[in-house]
Design a protein around this motif. Structure first.
Motif, mmCIF file in Angstrom:
data_model
loop_
_atom_site.group_PDB
_atom_site.id
_atom_site.type_symbol
_atom_site.label_atom_id
_atom_site.label_comp_id
_atom_site.label_asym_id
_atom_site.label_seq_id
_atom_site.Cartn_x
_atom_site.Cartn_y
_atom_site.Cartn_z
ATOM 1 N N ASP A 18 7.561 -10.082 0.370
ATOM 2 C CA ASP A 18 8.733 -10.958 0.405
ATOM 3 C C ASP A 18 10.027 -10.158 0.529
ATOM 4 N N ALA A 19 10.047 -8.970 -0.098
ATOM 5 C CA ALA A 19 11.291 -8.202 -0.169
ATOM 6 C C ALA A 19 11.609 -7.457 1.116
ATOM 7 N N ILE A 20 10.591 -6.905 1.799
ATOM 8 C CA ILE A 20 10.877 -6.071 2.972
ATOM 9 C C ILE A 20 10.168 -6.559 4.236
ATOM 10 N N GLY A 21 9.407 -7.637 4.120
ATOM 11 C CA GLY A 21 8.695 -8.170 5.280
ATOM 12 C C GLY A 21 7.253 -7.713 5.307
ATOM 13 N N ALA A 22 6.359 -8.622 5.551
ATOM 14 C CA ALA A 22 4.925 -8.319 5.506
ATOM 15 C C ALA A 22 4.532 -7.229 6.496
ATOM 16 N N ALA A 23 5.224 -7.168 7.632
ATOM 17 C CA ALA A 23 4.872 -6.167 8.646
ATOM 18 C C ALA A 23 5.082 -4.745 8.159
ATOM 19 N N HIS A 24 5.894 -4.584 7.117
ATOM 20 C CA HIS A 24 6.207 -3.252 6.617
ATOM 21 C C HIS A 24 5.517 -2.941 5.297
ATOM 22 N N VAL A 25 4.538 -3.751 4.939
ATOM 23 C CA VAL A 25 3.694 -3.496 3.763
ATOM 24 C C VAL A 25 2.277 -3.277 4.278
ATOM 25 N N LEU A 26 1.842 -2.040 4.311
ATOM 26 C CA LEU A 26 0.550 -1.683 4.898
ATOM 27 C C LEU A 26 -0.508 -1.568 3.807
ATOM 28 N N THR A 27 -1.611 -2.251 4.010
ATOM 29 C CA THR A 27 -2.700 -2.188 3.030
ATOM 30 C C THR A 27 -4.061 -1.919 3.672
ATOM 31 N N GLU A 28 -4.180 -2.149 4.971
ATOM 32 C CA GLU A 28 -5.459 -1.912 5.636
ATOM 33 C C GLU A 28 -5.707 -0.411 5.781
ATOM 34 N N PRO A 29 -6.953 0.032 5.545
ATOM 35 C CA PRO A 29 -7.242 1.477 5.575
ATOM 36 C C PRO A 29 -6.819 2.172 6.859
ATOM 37 N N HIS A 30 -7.007 1.539 8.011
ATOM 38 C CA HIS A 30 -6.634 2.207 9.258
ATOM 39 C C HIS A 30 -5.125 2.341 9.406
ATOM 40 N N ASP A 31 -4.366 1.506 8.697
ATOM 41 C CA ASP A 31 -2.905 1.600 8.721
ATOM 42 C C ASP A 31 -2.380 2.616 7.710
ATOM 43 N N THR A 32 -3.011 2.682 6.560
ATOM 44 C CA THR A 32 -2.511 3.544 5.484
ATOM 45 C C THR A 32 -2.988 4.989 5.599
ATOM 46 N N ALA A 33 -4.090 5.218 6.305
ATOM 47 C CA ALA A 33 -4.707 6.547 6.345
ATOM 48 C C ALA A 33 -3.740 7.682 6.696
ATOM 49 N N PRO A 34 -2.860 7.537 7.702
ATOM 50 C CA PRO A 34 -1.966 8.657 8.055
ATOM 51 C C PRO A 34 -1.016 9.068 6.933
ATOM 52 N N PHE A 35 -0.811 8.192 5.962
ATOM 53 C CA PHE A 35 0.131 8.471 4.879
ATOM 54 C C PHE A 35 -0.542 9.055 3.636
ATOM 55 N N LEU A 36 -1.852 9.133 3.640
ATOM 56 C CA LEU A 36 -2.584 9.453 2.412
ATOM 57 C C LEU A 36 -3.146 10.860 2.359
ATOM 58 N N THR A 37 -3.014 11.613 3.463
ATOM 59 C CA THR A 37 -3.500 12.990 3.501
ATOM 60 C C THR A 37 -2.338 13.916 3.815
ATOM 61 N N ASP A 38 -2.243 15.014 3.099
ATOM 62 C CA ASP A 38 -1.125 15.934 3.313
ATOM 63 C C ASP A 38 -1.337 16.737 4.593
ATOM 64 N N TRP A 39 -0.292 17.442 5.020
ATOM 65 C CA TRP A 39 -0.290 18.143 6.299
ATOM 66 C C TRP A 39 -1.387 19.204 6.368
ATOM 67 N N ARG A 40 -1.631 19.902 5.253
ATOM 68 C CA ARG A 40 -2.661 20.949 5.238
ATOM 69 C C ARG A 40 -4.069 20.386 5.046
ATOM 70 N N ARG A 41 -4.158 19.072 4.852
ATOM 71 C CA ARG A 41 -5.434 18.394 4.608
ATOM 72 C C ARG A 41 -6.136 18.930 3.366
ATOM 73 N N ARG A 42 -5.312 19.314 2.410
ATOM 74 C CA ARG A 42 -5.843 19.789 1.126
ATOM 75 C C ARG A 42 -6.041 18.620 0.161
ATOM 76 N N TYR A 43 -5.169 17.611 0.269
ATOM 77 C CA TYR A 43 -5.226 16.470 -0.637
ATOM 78 C C TYR A 43 -5.338 15.174 0.167
ATOM 79 N N THR A 44 -6.208 14.303 -0.289
ATOM 80 C CA THR A 44 -6.274 12.938 0.230
ATOM 81 C C THR A 44 -6.300 11.998 -0.957
ATOM 82 N N GLY A 45 -5.365 11.055 -0.970
ATOM 83 C CA GLY A 45 -5.280 10.128 -2.086
ATOM 84 C C GLY A 45 -5.560 8.706 -1.648
#
Length: 478
Positions: A18-45
């Motif tokens: 409601d606050a920022i628009g549904a299009a900007h709230v990502l919850t599907e795994p294929h959408d969130t994946a790029p944000f969950l692993t660091d550049w060195r691929r040492r951490y994935t959350g």
């Protein structure tokens, strides 16, 4: 930190839509994946959502909702960090706040030599915008095509221009920050003198989003140089490189804007994996320095000064050989050699990385003593030593011995090598994190090497500003 329930997280995510628009709230795994692993691929959350606000007010709304529902937030810029500071943990209880949509350049004041930019503006865009106005924004690093100003500020990034212009902290005059309570602090003042209380700006710079979310900044600009002279110089040892640095300071003074040290093995590694980048000298040399002068007067003045300096260096035996860039393309090629060292390391295989700094006068002693300790502990280990000699910051990395499985090497020796390096750094009066930040990678080292007084002060600041512990928990001070 207060634990949140799945019901509270669901309510938080719904409220964010409601606050920022549904299009900007990502919850599907294929959408969130790029944000969950660091550049060195040492951490994935994991994350309950990736949130992409488009304004400072939307960031504030997200933080207010996080307070209501007790949801921890992990701010993220270009996701190019090297210490896991912008990666969530594996619980799925945290939300990532991507600042990528805060990408506007709000103002450029050529008389005040300032540019006001939002946190999601990519570093190269700031450089380009400044150049179009006849100004220089001197922060420069390998990830400048994708890292953002917010991330640069959050980690107090260094880069290749620190010798002349300082870290990101020295390039910032004012900030806009969303506090852990969801209030907006407007500190966007382009002032070089302002002694009206505590320096709140410096609290947030280098804090990696643990004290609040930086949404915009006023950054310093400098006159665009009239000429640059770039060269590679070959030397016999790190001690000779230090003596050459002292000579360069005497001859060039503030015109000296870059002084990068690279071991012979660094450039051999680049040549192995990027054959188009040839070794710059006919004979091998133990150390190579990449140096640059920036002159506001003229090309002729810069080259005359440079030739005088190099003549002294060659006559005294400090420098064994040298090659000077004759044009912009050659200058870029020299810098490409330096910037491809991390890429060549990645191609060679996993390695033990260190981002350390010691007093400039102790760099050569540190290299000699630590190299010997590592050789004794792991015979055949290959040292990839390079970095910003002009400010004492080295990327002191250890590659597995030739033919040894890199993953097995890390599993067996990483902890031991880290301890050797960090103890040596400590003896030399240095730091285990010079420009990459602490993140989650080095939290335990912070606890080990910071004094109890420093840690108490840091934790007191964190508790005062973020009593609920919702701002990037588990990072920096833990």
């Amino acid at each position: 930190m207060t634990q949140t329930t799945s019901t509270a997280r669901d309510a938080f995510v719904a409220a964010c839509r409601d606050a920022i628009g549904a299009a900007h709230v990502l919850t599907e795994p294929h959408d969130t994946a790029p944000f969950l692993t660091d550049w060195r691929r040492r951490y994935t959350g994991a994350a309950c959502a990736v949130l992409r606000p488009g304004t400072t007010q939307e960031v504030a709304a997200i933080v207010q909702l996080a307070n209501t529902h007790r949801v921890p937030l992990v701010p993220q810029g270009g996701n190019t960090g090297l210490a896991g500071g912008a990666t969530p943990d594996g619980s799925g209880a945290q939300a990532v706040v991507s600042l990528a949509r805060l990408n506007r350049i709000r103002a450029l004041d050529p008389l005040n030599n300032t540019i006001t930019v939002e946190a999601g503006v990519v570093l190269r865009q700031v450089q380009d915008h400044a150049r179009e106005a006849g100004r220089l924004f001197p922060l420069s690093l390998a990830a400048e095509g994708s890292c953002t100003i917010g991330g640069n500020l959050g980690t107090n990034a260094g880069g290749t221009g620190v010798l002349r212009y300082g870290n990101t902290r020295e390039l910032c005059l004012g900030l806009e920050v969303v506090t852990p309570q969801g209030e907006i602090w407007d500190g966007l003042r382009g002032l070089r003198k302002d002694n009206t209380g505590y320096d709140l700006r410096d609290l947030f710079i280098g804090a990696e989003g643990t004290l609040g979310i930086i949404t915009a900044a006023v950054m310093k600009l400098h006159p665009l140089p009239a000429a640059r002279v770039t060269a590679l110089a070959a030397l016999a040892s790190p001690h000779a490189a230090l003596d050459f640095l002292a000579l360069a300071h005497r001859c060039a003074g503030p015109l000296l804007t870059g002084f990068e040290l690279m071991s012979d093995f660094c450039l051999r590694l680049v040549g192995r994996h990027f054959p188009q980048m040839r070794y710059p000298f006919e004979q091998p040399h133990a150390q190579i320095v990449l140096l640059e002068l920036s002159d506001s007067e003229s090309e002729e003045h810069a080259r005359a000064l440079f030739e005088q300096m190099m003549e002294q260096a060659l006559e005294s035996g400090l420098v064994e050989d040298a090659v000077v860039a004759e044009n912009l393309a050659q200058s870029r090629a020299f810098w490409d050699l330096r910037e491809h060292i991390p890429l060549a390391q990645a191609e060679e295989g996993l390695n033990v990385k260190h981002d350390i700094a010691v007093p400039i006068s102790r760099v050569a002693t540190f290299i000699e003593e630590t190299d010997a300790e590592i050789a004794a502990a792991v015979p055949g280990a290959r040292m990839v030593t390079f970095g910003h000699l002009g400010d004492g910051n080295l990327h002191y990395n250890v590659q597995a011995p030739e033919g040894v499985d890199a993953r097995a090497f890390l599993a067996q020796f990483q902890a031991q090598l880290n301890r050797i390096v960090y103890e040596s750094v400590y003896r030399q009066g240095g730091t285990f994190s010079a420009e990459h930040g602490v993140g989650q990678l080095k939290v335990d080292e912070l606890k080990h090497y910071k004094s109890s007084v420093e840690l108490r002060l840091m934790r007191a600041i964190k508790a005062a500003l973020d009593p609920l512990g919702l701002m990037n928990p588990g990072k920096v001070a833990g």
